[in-house]
Design a protein around this motif. Structure first.
Motif, PDB file in Angstrom:
ATOM      1  N   PHE A  49     -19.803 -46.683  46.841  1.00  0.00           N
ATOM      2  CA  PHE A  49     -19.023 -45.825  47.749  1.00  0.00           C
ATOM      3  C   PHE A  49     -17.635 -46.428  47.991  1.00  0.00           C
ATOM      4  CE2 PHE A  49     -17.599 -44.812  52.059  1.00  0.00           C
ATOM      5  CZ  PHE A  49     -17.634 -43.424  52.019  1.00  0.00           C
ATOM      6  N   THR A  50     -17.587 -47.725  48.267  1.00  0.00           N
ATOM      7  CA  THR A  50     -16.296 -48.400  48.485  1.00  0.00           C
ATOM      8  C   THR A  50     -15.426 -48.335  47.234  1.00  0.00           C
ATOM      9  OG1 THR A  50     -17.379 -49.902  50.045  1.00  0.00           O
ATOM     10  CG2 THR A  50     -15.217 -50.551  49.225  1.00  0.00           C
ATOM     11  N   LEU A  51     -16.050 -48.507  46.076  1.00  0.00           N
ATOM     12  CA  LEU A  51     -15.307 -48.465  44.823  1.00  0.00           C
ATOM     13  C   LEU A  51     -14.697 -47.085  44.590  1.00  0.00           C
ATOM     14  CD1 LEU A  51     -14.687 -50.245  42.299  1.00  0.00           C
ATOM     15  CD2 LEU A  51     -16.675 -49.180  41.217  1.00  0.00           C
ATOM     16  N   LEU A  52     -15.486 -46.031  44.832  1.00  0.00           N
ATOM     17  CA  LEU A  52     -15.023 -44.671  44.566  1.00  0.00           C
ATOM     18  C   LEU A  52     -14.006 -44.194  45.597  1.00  0.00           C
ATOM     19  CD1 LEU A  52     -18.389 -42.950  43.546  1.00  0.00           C
ATOM     20  CD2 LEU A  52     -16.542 -43.693  42.038  1.00  0.00           C
ATOM     21  N   ILE A  53     -14.226 -44.543  46.856  1.00  0.00           N
ATOM     22  CA  ILE A  53     -13.399 -44.007  47.933  1.00  0.00           C
ATOM     23  C   ILE A  53     -12.184 -44.884  48.227  1.00  0.00           C
ATOM     24  CG2 ILE A  53     -13.422 -43.254  50.353  1.00  0.00           C
ATOM     25  CD1 ILE A  53     -15.076 -41.538  48.464  1.00  0.00           C
ATOM     26  N   PHE A  54     -12.279 -46.165  47.958  1.00  0.00           N
ATOM     27  CA  PHE A  54     -11.212 -47.083  48.366  1.00  0.00           C
ATOM     28  C   PHE A  54     -10.523 -47.746  47.170  1.00  0.00           C
ATOM     29  CE2 PHE A  54      -9.700 -51.238  49.982  1.00  0.00           C
ATOM     30  CZ  PHE A  54      -8.853 -50.780  50.974  1.00  0.00           C
ATOM     31  N   ALA A  55     -11.268 -48.456  46.356  1.00  0.00           N
ATOM     32  CA  ALA A  55     -10.658 -49.276  45.311  1.00  0.00           C
ATOM     33  C   ALA A  55     -10.012 -48.433  44.217  1.00  0.00           C
ATOM     34  CB  ALA A  55     -11.719 -50.207  44.712  1.00  0.00           C
ATOM     35  N   ILE A  56     -10.727 -47.434  43.707  1.00  0.00           N
ATOM     36  CA  ILE A  56     -10.194 -46.628  42.607  1.00  0.00           C
ATOM     37  C   ILE A  56      -8.955 -45.850  43.027  1.00  0.00           C
ATOM     38  CG2 ILE A  56     -10.695 -44.676  41.076  1.00  0.00           C
ATOM     39  CD1 ILE A  56     -13.505 -45.756  40.771  1.00  0.00           C
ATOM     40  N   PRO A  57      -8.946 -45.168  44.201  1.00  0.00           N
ATOM     41  CA  PRO A  57      -7.702 -44.491  44.604  1.00  0.00           C
ATOM     42  C   PRO A  57      -6.514 -45.430  44.755  1.00  0.00           C
ATOM     43  CG  PRO A  57      -9.542 -43.643  45.876  1.00  0.00           C
ATOM     44  CD  PRO A  57     -10.059 -44.815  45.100  1.00  0.00           C
ATOM     45  N   ILE A  58      -6.762 -46.642  45.271  1.00  0.00           N
ATOM     46  CA  ILE A  58      -5.664 -47.600  45.390  1.00  0.00           C
ATOM     47  C   ILE A  58      -5.173 -48.021  44.012  1.00  0.00           C
ATOM     48  CG2 ILE A  58      -5.122 -49.974  46.075  1.00  0.00           C
ATOM     49  CD1 ILE A  58      -6.713 -49.541  48.576  1.00  0.00           C
ATOM     50  N   GLY A  59      -6.103 -48.201  43.084  1.00  0.00           N
ATOM     51  CA  GLY A  59      -5.709 -48.532  41.724  1.00  0.00           C
ATOM     52  C   GLY A  59      -4.885 -47.425  41.078  1.00  0.00           C
ATOM     53  N   ILE A  60      -5.304 -46.176  41.313  1.00  0.00           N
ATOM     54  CA  ILE A  60      -4.553 -45.027  40.778  1.00  0.00           C
ATOM     55  C   ILE A  60      -3.160 -44.974  41.407  1.00  0.00           C
ATOM     56  CG2 ILE A  60      -4.469 -42.504  40.683  1.00  0.00           C
ATOM     57  CD1 ILE A  60      -7.534 -42.549  40.532  1.00  0.00           C
ATOM     58  N   MET A  61      -3.098 -45.237  42.712  1.00  0.00           N
ATOM     59  CA  MET A  61      -1.800 -45.234  43.386  1.00  0.00           C
ATOM     60  C   MET A  61      -0.884 -46.318  42.822  1.00  0.00           C
ATOM     61  SD  MET A  61      -0.993 -45.497  47.482  1.00  0.00           S
ATOM     62  CE  MET A  61      -1.658 -47.155  47.635  1.00  0.00           C
ATOM     63  N   LEU A  62      -1.450 -47.487  42.542  1.00  0.00           N
ATOM     64  CA  LEU A  62      -0.650 -48.569  41.965  1.00  0.00           C
ATOM     65  C   LEU A  62      -0.115 -48.176  40.595  1.00  0.00           C
ATOM     66  CD1 LEU A  62       0.419 -51.472  41.955  1.00  0.00           C
ATOM     67  CD2 LEU A  62      -1.803 -52.208  41.083  1.00  0.00           C
ATOM     68  N   VAL A  63      -0.967 -47.548  39.790  1.00  0.00           N
ATOM     69  CA  VAL A  63      -0.545 -47.136  38.446  1.00  0.00           C
ATOM     70  C   VAL A  63       0.526 -46.058  38.539  1.00  0.00           C
ATOM     71  CG1 VAL A  63      -1.311 -46.009  36.321  1.00  0.00           C
ATOM     72  CG2 VAL A  63      -2.714 -47.797  37.348  1.00  0.00           C
ATOM     73  N   ARG A  64       0.338 -45.084  39.443  1.00  0.00           N
ATOM     74  CA  ARG A  64       1.313 -43.998  39.545  1.00  0.00           C
ATOM     75  C   ARG A  64       2.676 -44.478  40.026  1.00  0.00           C
ATOM     76  NH1 ARG A  64      -0.649 -38.692  39.202  1.00  0.00           N
ATOM     77  NH2 ARG A  64       1.574 -38.181  39.244  1.00  0.00           N
ATOM     78  N   SER A  65       2.709 -45.570  40.759  1.00  0.00           N
ATOM     79  CA  SER A  65       3.990 -46.082  41.250  1.00  0.00           C
ATOM     80  C   SER A  65       4.839 -46.712  40.153  1.00  0.00           C
ATOM     81  CB  SER A  65       3.754 -47.111  42.367  1.00  0.00           C
ATOM     82  OG  SER A  65       3.118 -48.272  41.854  1.00  0.00           O
ATOM     83  N   ILE A  66       4.232 -47.022  38.990  1.00  0.00           N
ATOM     84  CA  ILE A  66       4.998 -47.613  37.884  1.00  0.00           C
ATOM     85  C   ILE A  66       4.861 -46.785  36.604  1.00  0.00           C
ATOM     86  CG2 ILE A  66       4.893 -49.969  38.786  1.00  0.00           C
ATOM     87  CD1 ILE A  66       2.568 -50.505  36.889  1.00  0.00           C
ATOM     88  N   ASP A  67       4.059 -45.719  36.648  1.00  0.00           N
ATOM     89  CA  ASP A  67       3.839 -44.897  35.462  1.00  0.00           C
ATOM     90  C   ASP A  67       5.076 -44.046  35.180  1.00  0.00           C
ATOM     91  OD1 ASP A  67       2.467 -43.926  33.309  1.00  0.00           O
ATOM     92  OD2 ASP A  67       1.468 -42.326  34.425  1.00  0.00           O
ATOM     93  N   ASN A  68       5.414 -43.892  33.888  1.00  0.00           N
ATOM     94  CA  ASN A  68       6.630 -43.173  33.505  1.00  0.00           C
ATOM     95  C   ASN A  68       6.374 -42.408  32.195  1.00  0.00           C
ATOM     96  OD1 ASN A  68       9.423 -42.586  34.005  1.00  0.00           O
ATOM     97  ND2 ASN A  68       9.944 -43.938  32.302  1.00  0.00           N
ATOM     98  N   PRO A  69       5.527 -41.377  32.224  1.00  0.00           N
ATOM     99  CA  PRO A  69       5.059 -40.780  30.961  1.00  0.00           C
ATOM    100  C   PRO A  69       5.931 -39.660  30.407  1.00  0.00           C
ATOM    101  CG  PRO A  69       3.871 -39.805  32.786  1.00  0.00           C
ATOM    102  CD  PRO A  69       4.847 -40.800  33.391  1.00  0.00           C
TER     103      PRO A  69
END
Length: 424
Positions: A49-69
């Motif tokens: 639950f923590t992984l799906l609700i907390f860790a993964i969204p934060i990881g996606i947010m980190l990627v989107r802040s530097i993603d340039n596709p």
């Protein structure tokens, strides 16, 4: 009858350690392993639950802040030529020819607008420039297009800044959004510089967010401390009634509670009318769509989150400490400050950190009650995510907010750990 031979000492030591052919040591290891497996099975749902609700969204947010596709995906051949180009002066003919071909293809694929939107974040006017050029090239696809071909389509292509913006956006990863979140940018020379004064807003908004959250936290602690003290030291009947009043706001949604203050804080609302009837003011105060209203709304929302940790700590403090201090000649006020108050520091820290973290994350309250100068960082995150659809900048601002929260929590953890050692 023949008697069985007596067991030797070595045999008698071995037999009790074996059962069903397995040594006892092996059975103990298996039992310990099964305990660990059962323990992991119990915590697995919470971990997932923590992984799906907390860790993964934060990881996606980190990627989107530097993603340039955008350029990489929709102008792939142009990206290769941009990597070869140094970025100095005007682009070579090989780059302009391939860029024209990719641009027409992107227009047919309906992705040219996405490329233009990304480039427009960097240089204003790039979206209209990209779309206008693509429409002109669509009707007459240029063969081996040169710089003059682009200039005929739109005179703005004479300016190096538009080609430099294309060069800066050619990487699959970019610091552009993170730099924008702290009012920085990369100039045409590749140096990190401050944005213009008219565009520098996010640093001020960040410090405004910290200031509002800090003021609200301090006031909430000052108001919540005596309430928690009364809850912890009064009779059960009074304590239960007060606890019911503290928890009552949780029965209504955040939006409803905030909207209620819009009615109460109007110039002809209950608050102003009551103050005027009491003779405390001569004319209505400006509470709505102003900073005082934001403070009032936040304190109302966060006060229970301060009271409950304080109450939990105060309830565990024995009244014998105060009586012992007074019996030794200490004045009640001195005994309170030197004996009772230090023991409530964990509750003060927990309530303060909880209130501060919640305050910097709320955006409904300042959006409904505050004015333009009262909006906090979370409001702009929501605005970029939902309205302008600039997910990169929204993610970058979110990372800054998350980073400041982690720093605050680390400081709190260090201070409480140090204080715990000292008191121990």
């Amino acid at each position: 009858m023949d008697q069985a031979p007596a067991l030797t000492a070595s045999q008698s030591d071995v037999l009790p350690q074996e059962e069903n052919g397995l040594p006892l040591k092996v059975k103990l290891r298996r039992a310990e392993r099964m305990k660990k497996i059962r323990a992991m099975a119990l915590i697995a749902p919470l971990f997932i639950f923590t992984l799906l609700i907390f860790a993964i969204p934060i990881g996606i947010m980190l990627v989107r802040s530097i993603d340039n596709p955008e350029v990489v995906s929709y102008l792939p051949n142009t990206k290769v030529e941009l990597d070869k180009w140094s970025g100095e002066g005007m682009p070579p003919q090989t780059l302009t020819a391939i860029f024209a071909t990719d641009l027409v293809q992107a227009y047919h694929d309906k992705t040219a607008a996405t490329v233009g939107k990304r480039l427009n974040y960097d240089v204003s006017g790039m979206r209209s420039l990209i779309m206008r050029t693509a429409r002109k090239f669509k009707s007459h696809v240029p063969v081996d297009a040169t710089l003059d071909t682009f200039v005929k389509a739109d005179k703005r292509w004479k300016q190096e800044k538009y080609w430099n913006a294309l060069k800066r956006a050619s990487g699959s990863l970019t610091p552009f959004y993170l730099l924008s979140a702290v009012d920085k940018k990369i100039d045409d020379k590749g140096d990190i510089v401050n944005v213009s004064e008219g565009q520098a807003i996010y640093v001020n908004i960040f410090w405004r967010t910290i200031w509002i959250a800090g003021v609200v936290t301090v006031i909430s602690l000052l108001l919540g401390f005596p309430i928690a003290y009364l809850l912890a030291n009064t009779s059960s009947k009074v304590s239960n009634t007060l606890m019911f009043c503290v928890l009552l706001p949780f029965w209504t949604s955040l939006l409803v509670r905030t909207s209620a203050w819009v009615v109460l804080l109007q110039k002809n609302g209950i608050v102003n009318s009551s103050l005027m009837n009491l003779g405390l003011i001569d004319e209505p105060l400006t509470l709505l769509f102003a900073r005082p209203g934001v403070y009032i709304g936040f304190i109302h929302l966060l006060l229970p989150f301060v009271i409950l940790p304080l109450y939990s700590v105060m309830k565990s403090i024995s009244p014998g400490y105060m009586r012992a201090a007074e019996s030794l000649g200490a004045h009640p006020a001195v005994a309170f400050v030197r004996v009772y108050l230090p023991q409530t520091l964990p509750g003060i820290g927990a309530g303060g950190v909880l209130a501060f973290i919640l305050a910097i994350g709320y955006y409904i309250t300042p959006a409904l009650i505050g004015g333009p100068q009262d909006q906090m960082l979370s409001y702009f995150i929501a605005n970029h995510a939902n309205s302008t659809l600039n997910w990169g900048l929204a993610s970058a601002l979110g990372m800054i907010l998350l980073g400041s929260t982690l720093i605050l929590f680390t400081i709190y953890n260090r201070l409480t750990g140090a204080s715990g050692v000292k008191m121990g």
